[in-house]
Design a protein around this motif. Structure first.
Motif, PDB file in Angstrom:
ATOM      1  N   ILE A 254       1.301  -0.968  -0.134  1.00  0.00           N
ATOM      2  CA  ILE A 254      -0.334  -0.250   0.257  1.00  0.00           C
ATOM      3  C   ILE A 254       0.848   1.005   0.220  1.00  0.00           C
ATOM      4  CG2 ILE A 254      -2.040   1.167   0.974  1.00  0.00           C
ATOM      5  CD1 ILE A 254      -2.822  -1.435   2.452  1.00  0.00           C
ATOM      6  N   ARG A 255      -0.018   1.987  -0.999  1.00  0.00           N
ATOM      7  CA  ARG A 255       0.893   3.553  -1.128  1.00  0.00           C
ATOM      8  C   ARG A 255       0.737   4.364  -0.899  1.00  0.00           C
ATOM      9  NH1 ARG A 255       5.518   2.682  -5.909  1.00  0.00           N
ATOM     10  NH2 ARG A 255       6.434   0.810  -5.231  1.00  0.00           N
ATOM     11  N   TYR A 256       0.913   5.827  -0.265  1.00  0.00           N
ATOM     12  CA  TYR A 256       0.300   6.508   0.027  1.00  0.00           C
ATOM     13  C   TYR A 256       0.984   7.921   0.136  1.00  0.00           C
ATOM     14  CZ  TYR A 256       0.463   5.710   4.894  1.00  0.00           C
ATOM     15  OH  TYR A 256       0.778   5.217   6.002  1.00  0.00           O
ATOM     16  N   THR A 257       0.574   9.425  -0.341  1.00  0.00           N
ATOM     17  CA  THR A 257       0.658  10.569  -0.297  1.00  0.00           C
ATOM     18  C   THR A 257       0.249  11.346   1.541  1.00  0.00           C
ATOM     19  OG1 THR A 257       1.689  10.507  -2.218  1.00  0.00           O
ATOM     20  CG2 THR A 257       1.787  13.156  -1.240  1.00  0.00           C
ATOM     21  N   VAL A 258       0.862  12.131   2.454  1.00  0.00           N
ATOM     22  CA  VAL A 258       0.112  12.572   3.297  1.00  0.00           C
ATOM     23  C   VAL A 258       0.732  13.602   3.317  1.00  0.00           C
ATOM     24  CG1 VAL A 258      -0.435  12.691   5.694  1.00  0.00           C
ATOM     25  CG2 VAL A 258      -0.015  10.335   4.962  1.00  0.00           C
TER      26      VAL A 258
ATOM     27  N   VAL B 272       5.930  10.882   1.440  1.00  0.00           N
ATOM     28  CA  VAL B 272       5.008   9.249   0.333  1.00  0.00           C
ATOM     29  C   VAL B 272       5.616   8.556   1.477  1.00  0.00           C
ATOM     30  CG1 VAL B 272       6.074   7.825  -0.963  1.00  0.00           C
ATOM     31  CG2 VAL B 272       5.682   9.528  -1.566  1.00  0.00           C
ATOM     32  N   HIS B 273       4.824   7.645   1.936  1.00  0.00           N
ATOM     33  CA  HIS B 273       4.303   7.076   2.527  1.00  0.00           C
ATOM     34  C   HIS B 273       4.177   4.961   2.054  1.00  0.00           C
ATOM     35  CE1 HIS B 273       4.191   9.200   6.180  1.00  0.00           C
ATOM     36  NE2 HIS B 273       3.862   9.543   5.177  1.00  0.00           N
ATOM     37  N   SER B 274       4.566   4.040   2.541  1.00  0.00           N
ATOM     38  CA  SER B 274       3.673   2.845   2.054  1.00  0.00           C
ATOM     39  C   SER B 274       4.460   1.684   3.550  1.00  0.00           C
ATOM     40  CB  SER B 274       5.125   2.120   0.943  1.00  0.00           C
ATOM     41  OG  SER B 274       6.326   1.958   1.465  1.00  0.00           O
ATOM     42  N   ALA B 275       3.312   0.827   3.332  1.00  0.00           N
ATOM     43  CA  ALA B 275       2.417  -0.193   4.651  1.00  0.00           C
ATOM     44  C   ALA B 275       2.554  -1.657   3.853  1.00  0.00           C
ATOM     45  CB  ALA B 275       1.637   0.185   5.055  1.00  0.00           C
ATOM     46  N   VAL B 276       3.114  -2.577   4.087  1.00  0.00           N
ATOM     47  CA  VAL B 276       2.841  -3.827   3.552  1.00  0.00           C
ATOM     48  C   VAL B 276       1.878  -4.976   4.354  1.00  0.00           C
ATOM     49  CG1 VAL B 276       3.807  -5.866   2.684  1.00  0.00           C
ATOM     50  CG2 VAL B 276       5.256  -4.045   1.983  1.00  0.00           C
ATOM     51  N   VAL B 277       0.789  -5.072   3.847  1.00  0.00           N
ATOM     52  CA  VAL B 277      -0.168  -5.795   4.536  1.00  0.00           C
ATOM     53  C   VAL B 277       0.220  -7.692   4.191  1.00  0.00           C
ATOM     54  CG1 VAL B 277      -3.086  -6.245   4.466  1.00  0.00           C
ATOM     55  CG2 VAL B 277      -1.837  -4.393   4.647  1.00  0.00           C
ATOM     56  N   ALA B 278       0.844  -8.776   5.173  1.00  0.00           N
ATOM     57  CA  ALA B 278       0.445  -9.906   4.725  1.00  0.00           C
ATOM     58  C   ALA B 278      -0.910 -10.592   4.914  1.00  0.00           C
ATOM     59  CB  ALA B 278       1.399 -10.608   6.052  1.00  0.00           C
TER      60      ALA B 278
ATOM     61  N   GLY C 275       0.127  -2.628   9.813  1.00  0.00           N
ATOM     62  CA  GLY C 275       0.984  -2.803   8.604  1.00  0.00           C
ATOM     63  C   GLY C 275       2.521  -2.834   9.008  1.00  0.00           C
ATOM     64  N   SER C 276       3.012  -2.744   8.138  1.00  0.00           N
ATOM     65  CA  SER C 276       4.682  -3.109   8.408  1.00  0.00           C
ATOM     66  C   SER C 276       5.649  -2.099   7.042  1.00  0.00           C
ATOM     67  CB  SER C 276       4.813  -4.423   8.088  1.00  0.00           C
ATOM     68  OG  SER C 276       6.707  -4.728   8.304  1.00  0.00           O
ATOM     69  N   PRO C 277       6.372  -1.168   7.263  1.00  0.00           N
ATOM     70  CA  PRO C 277       6.214  -0.063   9.063  1.00  0.00           C
ATOM     71  C   PRO C 277       4.816  -0.244   9.087  1.00  0.00           C
ATOM     72  CG  PRO C 277       7.053   1.241   7.229  1.00  0.00           C
ATOM     73  CD  PRO C 277       6.529   0.111   6.968  1.00  0.00           C
TER      74      PRO C 277
END
Length: 312
Positions: free
Chosen positions: A56-60, A64-70, A84-86
């Motif tokens: 998952i990527r998004y901008t705040v 830019v931020h990202s997170a991985v969902v297992a 998420g991770s991180p």
């Protein structure tokens, strides 16, 4: 072999492994002051290379931020929830969160970009900048305002009226969201004449909290005119002249008349009223209302006082 070639074997068809297809239905769900919920449908996948996670990527606010969902079964994620991770950190009020995209990951790699969505977190309402006072009286201060623009996801639920009386901050008063006026000092809690009412402001309230201060106002309730300073003038056998400068007074409550009192030989005379333009009066001259009667010879005139009168 030396005899010849065998007959044709069985024929197989296959495809090489590939990345998962793009997600095309990414959507924003429930939004709060600190979180944004996302949802999507799991894309078609090759059973030989199943989805292992989602990126998952998004901008705040431009960062830019990202997170991985297992987990291949994941079809939702709440940004700002700490998952998420991180870990996805909580968002701030009114954060502009843009360029959301979710990509499935398998052993081949990461899928192409999904459809893009954007939103903002909920925020407190804008400040009220249209606050005005109406016709102030000696005991009341009427207020009115126009409701500010609001986020339909977080409509205004009330207005909070704040003010200070003679330097003492009063407890905030809440009125309904469909009310755009309020009278400070309305019965039965009237203000005192000449009270300084300061730091008056109105703030809209919604589920996100209370708005910041808008255009703050100050005023004073109407008051009686200041005391009159009288000067003794010419004295004759039958009358006594007095004069005075017009006292300080509130232009919103101009002087309407003067009331003159005095005692003749220890007896209080009826109050005499003269016009507001007057700055002198002769006791015993027959002027005023009721007329000031002529004084007897050698009379003792005492307790002379003049009071300015206004609507208060």
């Amino acid at each position: 072999n030396l005899i010849g070639a065998a007959t044709t074997s069985n024929v197989l068809l296959t495809t090489t492994l590939a990345r998962t297809a793009s997600i095309t239905d990414l959507a924003v769900g429930t939004v709060t002051t600190t979180t944004v919920a996302l949802a999507w449908t799991s894309p078609i996948q090759d059973s030989r290379a199943p989805i292992t996670s989602y990126q998952i990527r998004y901008t705040v606010d431009g960062a830019v931020h990202s997170a991985v969902v297992a987990g291949p079964q994941s079809t939702s994620f709440v940004i700002g929830s700490g998952a998420g991770s991180p870990a996805s950190e909580p968002l701030r009020l009114g954060a502009v969160v843009t360029n959301f995209d979710v990509r499935a990951v398998n052993l081949v790699g990461t899928a192409p970009i999904s459809n893009i969505v954007s939103t903002t977190t909920l925020n407190v309402p804008p400040p009220v900048t249209t606050l005005t006072t109406g016709s102030v009286t000696s005991s009341t201060v009427p207020l009115s305002w126009i409701a500010p623009a609001q986020d339909p996801r977080a409509p205004i639920t009330a207005f909070e009226v704040r003010y200070t009386i003679i330097g003492v901050a009063q407890a905030p008063i809440r009125v309904l969201a469909n009310v755009t006026s309020f009278t400070i000092g309305a019965a039965p809690n009237g203000l005192q004449a000449g009270s300084a009412v300061t730091a008056i402001d109105v703030r809209a309230v919604n589920i996100a909290g209370t708005a910041f201060i808008g255009n703050a106002l100050s005023t004073t309730t109407l008051n009686v005119p200041s005391p009159v300073t009288i000067v003794l003038g010419t004295i004759s056998a039958t009358n006594v002249a007095v004069s005075w400068p017009a006292p300080v007074h509130d232009l919103r409550a101009p002087i309407s008349s003067y009331r003159i009192q005095y005692m003749v030989n220890g007896v209080l005379h009826a109050t005499v009223v003269v016009a507001s333009a007057s700055v002198n009066f002769t006791i015993g001259s027959g002027a005023g209302s009721p007329p000031s009667e002529a004084l007897p010879y050698g009379a003792s005139i005492s307790g002379i006082n003049v009071r300015a009168v206004n609507l208060v």
